[in-house]
Design an enzyme around this catalytic site. Structure first.
Site, mmCIF file in Angstrom:
data_model
loop_
_atom_site.group_PDB
_atom_site.id
_atom_site.type_symbol
_atom_site.label_atom_id
_atom_site.label_comp_id
_atom_site.label_asym_id
_atom_site.label_seq_id
_atom_site.Cartn_x
_atom_site.Cartn_y
_atom_site.Cartn_z
ATOM 1 N N GLU A 1 49.086 84.399 30.269
ATOM 2 C CA GLU A 1 48.972 85.010 28.815
ATOM 3 C C GLU A 1 49.265 84.292 27.576
ATOM 4 O O GLU A 1 50.515 83.893 27.643
ATOM 5 C CB GLU A 1 49.482 86.125 28.934
ATOM 6 C CG GLU A 1 49.229 87.253 27.722
ATOM 7 C CD GLU A 1 49.910 88.504 27.716
ATOM 8 O OE1 GLU A 1 49.300 89.589 27.100
ATOM 9 O OE2 GLU A 1 50.904 88.658 28.100
ATOM 10 N N ARG B 1 58.391 80.758 33.720
ATOM 11 C CA ARG B 1 57.435 81.405 34.356
ATOM 12 C C ARG B 1 57.613 81.195 36.173
ATOM 13 O O ARG B 1 57.103 82.156 36.755
ATOM 14 C CB ARG B 1 56.013 80.652 33.871
ATOM 15 C CG ARG B 1 55.764 81.302 32.625
ATOM 16 C CD ARG B 1 54.305 80.329 32.270
ATOM 17 N NE ARG B 1 54.690 78.728 32.182
ATOM 18 C CZ ARG B 1 53.736 78.095 31.667
ATOM 19 N NH1 ARG B 1 52.456 78.459 31.545
ATOM 20 N NH2 ARG B 1 54.238 76.938 31.374
ATOM 21 N N ASP C 1 61.048 76.693 30.154
ATOM 22 C CA ASP C 1 59.935 77.626 30.962
ATOM 23 C C ASP C 1 60.542 78.717 31.880
ATOM 24 O O ASP C 1 61.399 78.381 32.801
ATOM 25 C CB ASP C 1 59.109 76.532 31.638
ATOM 26 C CG ASP C 1 57.740 77.367 32.088
ATOM 27 O OD1 ASP C 1 57.535 78.553 32.167
ATOM 28 O OD2 ASP C 1 56.597 76.574 31.790
#
Length: 417
Positions: free
Chosen positions: A246, A331, A329
């Site tokens: 997203e 994720r 990051d």
């Protein structure tokens, strides 16, 4: 709220059942829904609960506000009549492997039918996956139709450019032993860190080792399928896939500082073309805003990049994020392949992604990648050139890696500092 539904005391659920056996045990990875058991996060009947957390993911707190304001009776249960999936999906062999799918409930869309008797007896069991059909109507797809890059076929693409899809919403359901194994830790350590980093929001993580499934309060996943989904079970079916994280600023509002919407639209167009070539297209959309660091952090990084004394440069792109967030990051794509395992996917013919992390996660989970598809240069916004150059230099896929070798050395020296 009626007097009968208002509680006069707080129910603590931080101790195992003294009988030592849950009323509804969960056998993760069982070959059928009945053998696996239901996922029950009931707040109105805590004795039935067999998981940590609550239905609805991050939206559970809005439910609490609705109850607090008197707008919702806390004992009310949804009427799930006619909510069954619009199309049939599964089961696939991956559903019966407890190591393959650990972050969602494979049977989540079938809960109403699979546990109809328990629901009729008053047990509050709800789906964690919903499957419906829809049409996507996007200006870029209309432009692709007008330019002849895709064609009207009245099956996938309609005269005005609207595209038929199967749309699937998935709430996260974490099997904690499997999550721990996927991240190379042990379940006890994982539970403790989850407990501490949520400021003790879920005490059962450390007090209820008998509850091994957790419904975390995070955003879910949406899958869009293009083409005849009955072909999912045919291993010869060619598949185009984009896994997208997203980015509301770009995806919805068209911000030009990144390549997110252009790449997403390119992925959709590639999926449509594959569907029209008797294959399947798959878009997996994860709610991991700002590399799962959040939108506030992302905007702070934007400011830091733009105000850096050397300007916004590719060599400092990841460094600026790490300065603000402490990590480049968050994720961590280890859980990402689960959605594709749930669809029974074993091979992706065209992966519309340049991400080395996504590629490594998919291949590491046994999904074959035949071809990787970069974003075309003409789709990269001018203000996003820094981002794309930095990503290529950091290891993202490029059709011509020699063009970024010098920049990679610059970034490497920068990070070493």
């Amino acid at each position: 709220m009626t007097e009968s539904s208002r509680t006069e005391h707080i129910r603590l659920t931080s101790h195992p059942n003294p009988a030592g056996k849950a009323r509804f045990p969960i056998s993760w990875g069982a070959p059928t829904a009945a053998l696996r058991g239901p996922i029950i996060a009931s707040v109105s009947r805590p004795g039935d609960r067999n998981v940590i957390g609550s239905y609805g993911g991050s939206y559970a707190l809005y439910r609490a506000l609705a109850v607090s304001s008197g707008a919702l009776d806390p004992s009310r249960r949804p009427d799930l009549t006619n909510t069954h999936p619009a199309v049939e999906l599964g089961p696939f062999p991956q559903w019966a492997n407890p190591q393959t799918i650990v972050s969602l409930d494979p049977w989540g869309h079938l809960a109403v039918d699979a546990f109809a008797a328990e629901i009729a007896a008053g047990v509050d069991i709800r789906p964690t996956i919903a499957v419906t059909t829809a049409r996507l109507d996007l200006a870029e797809i209309q432009a692709a139709l007008a330019a002849g890059r895709i064609k009207r076929d009245d099956r996938t693409v309609h005269p005005g450019g609207a595209v038929n899809v199967v749309k699937i919403a998935i709430d996260p359901v974490w099997y904690l032993p499997g999550i721990a194994e996927r991240f190379g830790t042990n379940e006890t350590a994982l539970r403790r860190v989850l407990f501490e980093q949520t400021a003790g929001m879920f005490p059962e993580l450390v007090t209820r080792p008998d509850l091994r499934v957790f419904l975390p309060p995070i955003g879910g996943t949406t899958i869009y399928l293009f083409g005849d989904i009955n072909k999912l079970s045919d291993p010869k079916t060619p598949i185009t896939c984009r896994v997208h994280d997203e980015c509301s600023g770009s995806d919805v509002f068209g911000s030009d500082i990144c390549t997110c919407r252009p790449y997403l639209i390119h992925g959709i167009e590639e999926c449509v073309r594959m569907a029209q070539s008797d294959g399947l297209g798959i878009i997996v959309y994860y709610r991991k805003e700002g590399r799962a660091l959040g939108e506030v952090t992302k905007f702070l990084v934007y400011n830091a990049r733009k105000r850096h004394e050397a300007g916004d440069t590719a060599s400092a792109y990841f460094e600026r994020t790490e300065c603000v967030a402490g990590v480049q990051d968050a994720r961590f794509q280890q859980l990402m392949p689960d959605a594709l395992h749930w669809l029974g996917v074993r091979r992706i013919d065209r992966l519309v992604s340049m991400s080395d992390m996504k590629y490594d996660a998919l291949v590491g989970q046994g999904i074959e990648i035949v071809e990787r598809v970069s974003i075309p240069d003409h789709l990269v916004p001018s203000d996003a050139q820094v981002e794309i150059a930095a990503k290529k230099a950091a290891g993202y896929y490029s059709a011509d890696p020699s063009k970024v070798s010098d920049l990679a050395q610059i970034i490497g020296r920068s990070l070493d500092k």
